[in-house]
Design a protein around this motif. Structure first.
Motif, PDB file in Angstrom:
ATOM      1  N   ASP A 130       0.837  -1.204   0.000  1.00 19.19           N
ATOM      2  CA  ASP A 130       0.000   0.000   0.000  1.00 19.19           C
ATOM      3  C   ASP A 130       0.872   1.253   0.000  1.00 19.19           C
ATOM      4  O   ASP A 130       0.603   2.216  -0.735  1.00 19.19           O
ATOM      5  N   LEU A 131       1.903   1.241   0.824  1.00 19.16           N
ATOM      6  CA  LEU A 131       2.787   2.393   0.929  1.00 19.16           C
ATOM      7  C   LEU A 131       3.549   2.620  -0.370  1.00 19.16           C
ATOM      8  O   LEU A 131       3.712   3.759  -0.820  1.00 19.16           O
ATOM      9  N   ALA A 132       4.005   1.537  -0.987  1.00 19.52           N
ATOM     10  CA  ALA A 132       4.753   1.658  -2.242  1.00 19.52           C
ATOM     11  C   ALA A 132       3.877   2.203  -3.366  1.00 19.52           C
ATOM     12  O   ALA A 132       4.350   2.946  -4.230  1.00 19.52           O
ATOM     13  N   ARG A 133       2.590   1.846  -3.343  1.00 15.50           N
ATOM     14  CA  ARG A 133       1.669   2.338  -4.372  1.00 15.50           C
ATOM     15  C   ARG A 133       1.308   3.803  -4.155  1.00 15.50           C
ATOM     16  O   ARG A 133       1.156   4.562  -5.109  1.00 15.50           O
ATOM     17  N   GLN A 134       1.158   4.201  -2.890  1.00 14.83           N
ATOM     18  CA  GLN A 134       0.612   5.518  -2.594  1.00 14.83           C
ATOM     19  C   GLN A 134       1.651   6.527  -2.103  1.00 14.83           C
ATOM     20  O   GLN A 134       1.401   7.727  -2.123  1.00 14.83           O
ATOM     21  N   GLY A 135       2.810   6.053  -1.653  1.00 11.34           N
ATOM     22  CA  GLY A 135       3.780   6.934  -1.026  1.00 11.34           C
ATOM     23  C   GLY A 135       4.659   7.658  -2.019  1.00 11.34           C
ATOM     24  O   GLY A 135       4.355   7.754  -3.215  1.00 11.34           O
ATOM     25  N   SER A 136       5.753   8.171  -1.524  1.00  8.35           N
ATOM     26  CA  SER A 136       6.695   8.920  -2.354  1.00  8.35           C
ATOM     27  C   SER A 136       7.444   7.971  -3.283  1.00  8.35           C
ATOM     28  O   SER A 136       7.311   6.746  -3.191  1.00  8.35           O
ATOM     29  N   VAL A 137       8.269   8.553  -4.136  1.00 10.58           N
ATOM     30  CA  VAL A 137       9.049   7.741  -5.060  1.00 10.58           C
ATOM     31  C   VAL A 137      10.044   6.863  -4.323  1.00 10.58           C
ATOM     32  O   VAL A 137      10.493   5.831  -4.841  1.00 10.58           O
ATOM     33  N   ASP A 138      10.392   7.235  -3.096  1.00 11.10           N
ATOM     34  CA  ASP A 138      11.372   6.472  -2.320  1.00 11.10           C
ATOM     35  C   ASP A 138      10.772   5.202  -1.724  1.00 11.10           C
ATOM     36  O   ASP A 138      11.480   4.228  -1.488  1.00 11.10           O
ATOM     37  N   ALA A 139       9.455   5.207  -1.472  1.00  7.61           N
ATOM     38  CA  ALA A 139       8.816   4.063  -0.802  1.00  7.61           C
ATOM     39  C   ALA A 139       8.954   2.751  -1.585  1.00  7.61           C
ATOM     40  O   ALA A 139       9.305   1.717  -0.996  1.00  7.61           O
ATOM     41  N   PRO A 140       8.673   2.724  -2.899  1.00 12.78           N
ATOM     42  CA  PRO A 140       8.842   1.455  -3.616  1.00 12.78           C
ATOM     43  C   PRO A 140      10.274   0.947  -3.628  1.00 12.78           C
ATOM     44  O   PRO A 140      10.498  -0.266  -3.655  1.00 12.78           O
ATOM     45  N   VAL A 141      11.244   1.864  -3.587  1.00 11.40           N
ATOM     46  CA  VAL A 141      12.650   1.440  -3.554  1.00 11.40           C
ATOM     47  C   VAL A 141      12.955   0.751  -2.231  1.00 11.40           C
ATOM     48  O   VAL A 141      13.606  -0.299  -2.186  1.00 11.40           O
TER      49      VAL A 141
END
Length: 235
Positions: A130-141
């Motif tokens: 959820d965080l990787a989809r909705q957060g900043s560009v850094d979250a998916p990394v």
């Protein structure tokens, strides 16, 4: 000795007077230091920043202060003692207000069993997705790095690569570099061309030169076209 001029008697006397004055000052300072109670030198100054400054802000709803207070209780710093329950309470409040550093800690708490919480891998992965989809560009990394770590039982290199790719297309250079590492395969020219373009997107000139060393002029031109396509946001 050649070039050496003996100081005059007046100069010698002046030096002796100055030396005597300095020795007298050192004696006085030493006496004063001995008169000071030992406790003044051994007791560390108290640091009540968390209790006196951060907590009032946290109680008024400041999400950054709530996160900092959670960290203070977690480590027992800033004038507060370690308290897992207090740490979790303030962390949850900050995360509920969508403060990303707190949301990251919350997801990790489930994934690794931190902050006094029982490890719940499924919940941790769900929170991270959820965080990787909705957060900043850094979250998916950050999520990809957890999936990319072979020592974790939930490691999933394929999913890690997909999150690196998503972040790279949002402009994250390190993610582009990591994605290139995942797709680079020895042998097939197509794999080398694609990986080289992603390395270029990640500004890894060393890897670009390494791969292009074995390419024809036509293949290097394809790399340049593919990199330009990626920089325009192409998939």
């Amino acid at each position: 000795m050649p070039g050496f001029a003996r100081p005059s008697d007046a100069t010698v006397m002046e030096w002796r007077e100055k030396l005597g004055l300095w020795l007298a000052m050192l004696f006085v300072l030493g006496t004063m230091a001995c008169a000071i109670p030992v406790t003044v030198w051994t007791v560390e100054p108290s640091d009540n920043e968390a209790r006196k400054q951060i907590q009032p802000l946290a109680e008024r709803g400041d999400v950054v202060a709530q996160y900092r207070l959670a960290m203070a209780y977690r480590h027992g710093i800033g004038g507060v003692k370690k308290d897992a329950a207090q740490s979790w309470t303030w962390l949850a409040r900050s995360a509920d207000a969508h403060y990303e550093p707190a949301m990251i800690e919350l997801a990790d708490a489930a994934l690794f069993g931190e902050f006094g919480q029982v490890q719940d891998t499924a919940r941790g992965l769900a929170l991270w997705r959820d965080l990787a989809r909705q957060g900043s560009v850094d979250a998916p990394v950050r999520f990809a790095m957890r999936l990319d770590d072979a020592k974790n039982t939930w490691a999933d290199p394929a999913e890690a690569a997909s999150w690196y790719r998503a972040a790279a297309l949002r402009g994250h250079r390190f993610a582009a570099y990591k994605y290139a590492q995942h797709i680079e395969k020895p042998g097939p020219a197509e794999s080398q061309i694609e990986a080289c373009a992603w390395y270029g997107l990640g500004r890894s000139s060393v890897d670009v030169e390494r791969l292009q060393a074995g390419m024809t002029a036509a293949q290097r031109e394809r790399v340049a076209r593919r990199r330009a396509e990626l920089e325009r946001g192409g998939v």
